[in-house]
Design a protein around this motif. Structure first.
Motif, PDB file in Angstrom:
ATOM      1  N   GLY A 284      -9.025  -3.996   1.863  1.00 55.16           N
ATOM      2  CA  GLY A 284      -7.596  -4.173   1.643  1.00 55.16           C
ATOM      3  C   GLY A 284      -7.338  -4.680   0.246  1.00 55.16           C
ATOM      4  N   GLY A 285      -6.138  -5.175   0.029  1.00 53.51           N
ATOM      5  CA  GLY A 285      -5.795  -5.713  -1.280  1.00 53.51           C
ATOM      6  C   GLY A 285      -4.322  -6.022  -1.365  1.00 53.51           C
ATOM      7  N   LYS A 286      -3.958  -6.647  -2.473  1.00 52.26           N
ATOM      8  CA  LYS A 286      -2.550  -6.837  -2.803  1.00 52.26           C
ATOM      9  C   LYS A 286      -2.178  -5.677  -3.716  1.00 52.26           C
ATOM     10  N   PHE A 287      -1.622  -4.631  -3.127  1.00 52.04           N
ATOM     11  CA  PHE A 287      -1.421  -3.383  -3.844  1.00 52.04           C
ATOM     12  C   PHE A 287      -0.010  -3.227  -4.431  1.00 52.04           C
ATOM     13  N   HIS A 288       1.007  -3.581  -3.646  1.00 51.67           N
ATOM     14  CA  HIS A 288       2.364  -3.199  -4.046  1.00 51.67           C
ATOM     15  C   HIS A 288       3.391  -4.332  -4.006  1.00 51.67           C
ATOM     16  N   ILE A 289       3.143  -5.372  -3.240  1.00 49.36           N
ATOM     17  CA  ILE A 289       4.095  -6.486  -3.198  1.00 49.36           C
ATOM     18  C   ILE A 289       4.085  -7.194  -4.548  1.00 49.36           C
ATOM     19  N   GLN A 290       5.264  -7.440  -5.124  1.00 48.64           N
ATOM     20  CA  GLN A 290       5.383  -7.965  -6.486  1.00 48.64           C
ATOM     21  C   GLN A 290       5.797  -9.434  -6.469  1.00 48.64           C
ATOM     22  N   ASP A 291       5.016 -10.256  -5.789  1.00 46.15           N
ATOM     23  CA  ASP A 291       5.297 -11.688  -5.751  1.00 46.15           C
ATOM     24  C   ASP A 291       4.038 -12.444  -6.135  1.00 46.15           C
ATOM     25  N   ASP A 292       4.048 -13.767  -5.962  1.00 50.09           N
ATOM     26  CA  ASP A 292       2.900 -14.566  -6.414  1.00 50.09           C
ATOM     27  C   ASP A 292       1.947 -14.943  -5.286  1.00 50.09           C
ATOM     28  N   ARG A 293       2.070 -14.320  -4.139  1.00 45.98           N
ATOM     29  CA  ARG A 293       1.123 -14.593  -3.057  1.00 45.98           C
ATOM     30  C   ARG A 293      -0.289 -14.207  -3.487  1.00 45.98           C
ATOM     31  N   GLU A 294      -1.275 -14.832  -2.843  1.00 48.69           N
ATOM     32  CA  GLU A 294      -2.677 -14.523  -3.117  1.00 48.69           C
ATOM     33  C   GLU A 294      -3.303 -13.656  -2.031  1.00 48.69           C
TER      34      GLU A 294
END
Length: 440
Positions: A284-294
């Motif tokens: 998985g990954g942080k692909f598209h959400i544009q916030d500062d979550r990790e």
């Protein structure tokens, strides 16, 4: 259709009508050796944010329990809770609650990174404990929580309240009856869409008035205050505008895997009568959400057990449901598939199976049942339905999914030693770290 299935159908019809249910806890005649059946249980609340408020209300609704102490590091939370429990004393330091000899039990609803220390210190102080899920931030913490409960003879209930839900108990009974045939695959999932902004990107700033930021951080790494790390947004009526977003930062929690996945995986392990997976892999990954979550916006974890595979899926960039369900558990057997969530159950037979289709809808308050079971066990001294050992096992499984994702390794898990085989990087995440002086 078997007599067993017919009996279950009759049970479900009665349950749906609201006139029957499963008994949790024990009768008054079996109440045990610390409190009498008519004795009131004096409870201290540690952490009274959104989740803590709800738990406090459930405790106050019990005729044999009284909320006598409130603790939180954020003054607005204390003020709100104090207005509801007007006779309770208030504290900004939870240790003052534990110091009181007149308190029998505590309910812990602090952020995840505090659960272990709160619970261990409460056990040492002679208090019984209801602690929210996930049980711990790190796997090693969870084992120490179990040891503290056993060493000090404490009742510790994990807040995986689905175990006290009748619909989940019925699903477990169906799975364990063998009616579905051999089960080789179980799927669990949470789907939603918060694209593109997610929780946003606020700048670091000074903490709000009334917040002890250093105490809130506690055992977590020292960081400048950021609204998203704290995560609390209140309106003028002091109502929460969202679930606190600390959940999306590795210092304090484990994202959706430990926030929601632990609920689902807990039921899977109960129904399938297993304690731990043999191996875990995750992508998985942080692909598209544009916030500062990790934590990732898309994740799939695969768990290998001795004779079945279980997956957990989460996405927050697309909300298309699975057969109309945005979350849930589905057991796939040779004779049929069983879906369950917090309000429904559906059995779909395989072609040619002798099983009949089955569905039910249930409205119930499983949190009420869970608190009731906890209070009953305080009196009987029996283990609660989500005993700390059970909570530790389920939380471990969720944490292993995150460890596999973060290390990009296939995790081979030794459930006896509670270590990852052959990976120091993974075992560092099993152990975690704690900031002085808040060490275990």
């Amino acid at each position: 259709m078997s007599d067993q299935t017919t009996s279950r159908r009759n049970f479900i019809k009665t349950l749906a009508a609201g006139t029957a249910g499963l008994t949790l806890g024990l009768s008054a005649s079996s109440y045990g050796n610390i409190l009498g059946a008519n004795d009131g249980i004096r409870v201290g609340m540690i952490g009274i944010g959104r989740q803590g408020r709800g738990l406090m209300g459930q405790v106050m609704n019990q005729s044999d329990a009284e909320v006598v102490a409130l603790s939180d590091v954020y003054k607005p939370n204390l003020e709100y809770a104090s207005a509801e429990a007007s006779s309770a004393d208030t504290y900004t330091d939870f240790r003052k609650v534990l110091d009181r000899d007149d308190i029998d039990a505590v309910v812990i609803a602090t952020p995840d990174h505090w659960h272990a220390l709160n619970t261990i210190m409460a056990c040492q102080a002679g208090k019984d404990v209801y602690v929210e899920k996930p049980l711990s931030r790190y796997i090693d913490e969870g084992r120490k929580m179990v040891e503290a409960a056993r060493n000090h003879n404490r009742v510790v209930q994990t807040g995986t309240m689905q175990r006290s839900g009748k619909v989940f108990q019925e699903a477990v009974e169906i799975v364990q009856s063998g009616d579905l045939g051999p089960i080789s695959f179980v799927r669990t999932w949470n789907y939603g869409n918060s694209y593109p902004d997610g929780i946003g990107n606020p700048e670091n700033s000074n903490p709000p008035e009334g917040l002890d930021w250093d105490m809130w951080l506690g055992p977590a790494q020292e960081r400048p205050y950021n609204m998203n790390r704290f995560g609390v947004i209140l309106n003028e009526e002091m109502q929460y505008q969202r679930w606190a977003s600390f959940r999306w930062f590795w210092d304090y929690a484990g994202g959706m895997m430990t926030d929601w996945g632990v609920h689902l995986l807990d039921i899977v392990q109960w129904a399938m009568e297993v304690d731990a997976p043999q191996s875990v892999s995750a992508v998985g990954g942080k692909f598209h959400i544009q916030d500062d979550r990790e934590t990732p916006d898309t994740l799939t974890a695969t768990y290998q057990y001795p004779d079945f595979v279980c997956t957990y899926e989460n996405r927050v960039c697309n909300s298309k449901t699975l057969d109309g369900n945005g979350y849930g558990i589905e057991f796939h057997g040779t004779e049929g598939s069983l879906f369950v969530d917090r309000g429904s159950l559906k059995l779909t037979p395989e072609p040619g199976s002798k099983l009949e289709p089955l569905s039910m809808q249930v409205e119930e308050n499983s949190v009420h049942n869970h608190i009731r079971n906890f209070l009953d066990c305080i009196k009987s001294r029996n283990k609660p339905i989500a005993d700390v050992e059970i909570g530790h096992r389920s939380t471990t499984t969720a944490n292993l999914g995150n460890i596999a994702y973060r290390t990009k390794e296939r995790i081979e898990w030794d459930s006896e030693t509670e270590k990852v085989k052959g990976s120091e990087a993974a075992n560092q995440l099993v152990r975690g770290s704690h900031r002085e002086p808040w060490t275990l």
